[in-house]
Design a protein around this motif. Structure first.
Motif, short mmCIF file in Angstrom:
data_model
loop_
_atom_site.label_atom_id
_atom_site.label_comp_id
_atom_site.label_asym_id
_atom_site.label_seq_id
_atom_site.Cartn_x
_atom_site.Cartn_y
_atom_site.Cartn_z
N LYS A 1 32.16 39.84 39.17
CA LYS A 1 31.68 40.14 40.44
C LYS A 1 32.14 39.23 41.39
CE LYS A 1 27.44 41.46 39.59
NZ LYS A 1 26.06 41.75 39.90
N GLU A 2 32.04 37.99 41.22
CA GLU A 2 32.55 36.84 41.99
C GLU A 2 34.01 36.97 42.21
OE1 GLU A 2 31.45 33.04 40.43
OE2 GLU A 2 29.29 33.60 40.86
N LEU A 3 34.83 37.25 41.06
CA LEU A 3 36.27 37.48 41.23
C LEU A 3 36.76 38.55 41.88
CD1 LEU A 3 38.54 35.72 39.90
CD2 LEU A 3 38.72 37.39 38.18
N ILE A 4 35.78 39.85 42.17
CA ILE A 4 36.18 40.85 42.56
C ILE A 4 36.12 40.65 44.29
CG2 ILE A 4 35.71 43.20 43.23
CD1 ILE A 4 34.66 43.42 39.95
N ALA A 5 34.98 40.00 44.58
CA ALA A 5 34.59 39.60 45.84
C ALA A 5 35.94 38.55 46.53
CB ALA A 5 33.17 38.86 45.92
N GLU A 6 36.08 37.92 45.68
CA GLU A 6 37.44 37.07 46.01
C GLU A 6 38.68 37.88 46.45
OE1 GLU A 6 39.82 33.23 44.98
OE2 GLU A 6 38.03 33.76 43.73
N ALA A 7 38.61 38.73 45.43
CA ALA A 7 40.05 39.48 45.38
C ALA A 7 39.92 40.52 46.62
CB ALA A 7 40.40 40.16 44.31
N LEU A 8 38.74 41.22 46.92
CA LEU A 8 38.77 42.44 47.78
C LEU A 8 37.74 42.07 48.93
CD1 LEU A 8 38.56 45.15 45.16
CD2 LEU A 8 40.41 44.07 46.32
N PRO A 9 37.86 41.08 50.05
CA PRO A 9 37.10 40.72 50.83
C PRO A 9 36.96 41.63 52.02
CG PRO A 9 38.96 39.35 51.28
CD PRO A 9 39.24 40.01 49.86
N ASP A 10 37.86 42.35 52.26
CA ASP A 10 37.84 43.32 53.27
C ASP A 10 37.42 44.83 52.75
OD1 ASP A 10 38.70 41.27 55.03
OD2 ASP A 10 40.59 41.57 54.70
N LYS B 1 46.20 35.81 33.59
CA LYS B 1 46.15 34.23 34.26
C LYS B 1 45.99 34.16 35.81
CE LYS B 1 48.51 30.73 32.80
NZ LYS B 1 49.66 29.72 32.63
N ARG B 2 46.40 35.50 36.35
CA ARG B 2 46.11 35.43 37.90
C ARG B 2 45.40 36.72 38.17
NH1 ARG B 2 51.75 34.98 36.89
NH2 ARG B 2 52.33 37.05 37.89
N PRO B 3 44.20 36.96 37.69
CA PRO B 3 43.48 38.07 37.85
C PRO B 3 43.17 38.40 39.18
CG PRO B 3 42.11 36.28 37.36
CD PRO B 3 43.43 35.63 37.14
N ILE B 4 43.23 37.58 40.24
CA ILE B 4 42.94 38.21 41.67
C ILE B 4 44.25 39.04 42.04
CG2 ILE B 4 43.03 37.25 44.02
CD1 ILE B 4 40.60 36.50 42.58
N GLU B 5 45.37 38.91 41.65
CA GLU B 5 46.67 39.50 41.92
C GLU B 5 46.49 41.20 41.31
OE1 GLU B 5 50.50 37.74 41.01
OE2 GLU B 5 49.59 35.66 41.79
N VAL B 6 45.89 40.82 39.91
CA VAL B 6 45.90 42.35 39.04
C VAL B 6 44.60 43.11 39.93
CG1 VAL B 6 45.28 43.22 36.99
CG2 VAL B 6 46.54 41.18 37.11
N ILE B 7 43.74 42.53 40.23
CA ILE B 7 42.68 43.19 40.93
C ILE B 7 43.15 43.98 42.21
CG2 ILE B 7 40.27 43.23 42.31
CD1 ILE B 7 39.62 40.90 40.05
N ARG B 8 43.86 43.30 42.89
CA ARG B 8 44.45 43.74 44.23
C ARG B 8 45.48 44.79 43.96
NH1 ARG B 8 45.03 37.98 47.24
NH2 ARG B 8 42.77 37.83 47.86
N GLU B 9 46.21 44.45 42.98
CA GLU B 9 47.10 45.81 42.52
C GLU B 9 46.58 46.87 42.24
OE1 GLU B 9 51.41 46.54 42.07
OE2 GLU B 9 49.97 45.69 43.47
N ALA B 10 45.45 46.77 41.50
CA ALA B 10 44.54 47.97 41.09
C ALA B 10 43.84 48.76 41.98
CB ALA B 10 43.70 47.39 39.88
N ALA B 11 43.49 48.01 43.15
CA ALA B 11 42.91 48.67 44.14
C ALA B 11 43.96 49.20 44.92
CB ALA B 11 42.25 47.51 45.12
N ARG B 12 45.19 48.96 45.05
CA ARG B 12 46.18 49.47 45.58
C ARG B 12 46.65 50.67 45.14
NH1 ARG B 12 51.42 50.28 45.08
NH2 ARG B 12 51.73 49.31 43.32
#
Length: 241
Positions: A194-203, A138-149
């Motif tokens: 891809k849109e979700l990934i861009a939102e999660a990892l803007p930097d 339900k909170r995919p942005i958080e999961v992507i950021r955690e995965a990138a960490r």
């Protein structure tokens, strides 16, 4: 290992983690989890072959990836396979019922934890993998950021595609209570992911490559770069490390 909060109470008798993400999930129901492996060995076997070919073709292009954490590994169906293509894999899942099967099938490390709070240090693994599990967050942005960490060089997704004629069948099955696996799933397309990934990892500096499969058996091709088919693989390769 991530602790379960008071709001996310686990019922040992039934194996149900109540209120995780505010809803009940099929992977805390033994009627569903006990049949997971049999499903792959039966009607889903041909699809699995092409899914693995698609994922391998994407991740093997990044020669930096030698180790991987697969979150939502379930019974370790794909976790066992990563070793076959030369990648050292570890599995993580929040379902004790799924991991209880996986521990007997997988000769490697497994952790019971929540993907929103992975119990690993930064860059512990070369990559993170989500295989038909990301659809349930339900909170995919958080999961992507955690995965990138936790994943140093990239994230690979294996996804149930929204662009498929079977979407109607999935929803009809849900309506009549015949397929618990899809009740809480949110299906993506390559473009929406891809849109979700861009939102999660803007930097972050990254490149994305994807392929689709899950096409009808009679179709002349079983893999292509068009966003149609039951399944697609997508790899996010980080260029800033």
């Amino acid at each position: 290992m991530t602790q379960i909060s008071k709001k996310e109470k686990f019922d040992v008798a039934t194996g149900e983690l109540r209120n995780w993400q505010g809803r009940q999930e099929w992977f805390f129901n033994r009627d569903d989890t006990d049949h997971y492996e049999a499903y792959y060995e039966g009607p889903y076997k041909r699809q699995e072959v092409w899914q693995k070919k698609t994922l391998e073709g994407l991740i093997k292009k990044d020669s930096r990836v030698e180790s991987l954490l697969e979150f939502g590994c379930g019974t370790t169906r794909f976790t066992r396979w990563w070793h076959e293509i030369g990648i050292q894999a570890t599995g993580g899942d929040i379902s004790p019922f799924m991991l209880a099967q996986g521990v007997h099938l997988f000769d490697g490390d497994l952790v019971l934890a929540d993907s929103h709070h992975m119990p690993f240090k930064d860059h512990t693994f070369d990559a993170l993998a989500f295989i038909t599990t990301f659809e349930y967050y339900k909170r995919p942005i958080e999961v992507i950021r955690e995965a990138a960490r936790v994943g140093k060089y990239g994230i690979i997704f294996g996804m149930m595609n929204r662009n498929t004629p079977k979407l109607v069948r999935r929803r009809v099955q849900q309506l009549f209570g015949r397929n618990n696996y899809y009740v809480t799933a949110n299906f993506y397309t390559p473009a929406s992911l891809k849109e979700l990934i861009a939102e999660a990892l803007p930097d972050r500096d990254y490149t994305i490559e994807w392929n689709a499969t899950g096409l009808p058996k009679w179709f002349p091709r079983q893999q292509w770069k068009l966003p149609y088919g039951d399944f697609f693989g997508l790899y996010v390769q980080f260029n800033d490390v």
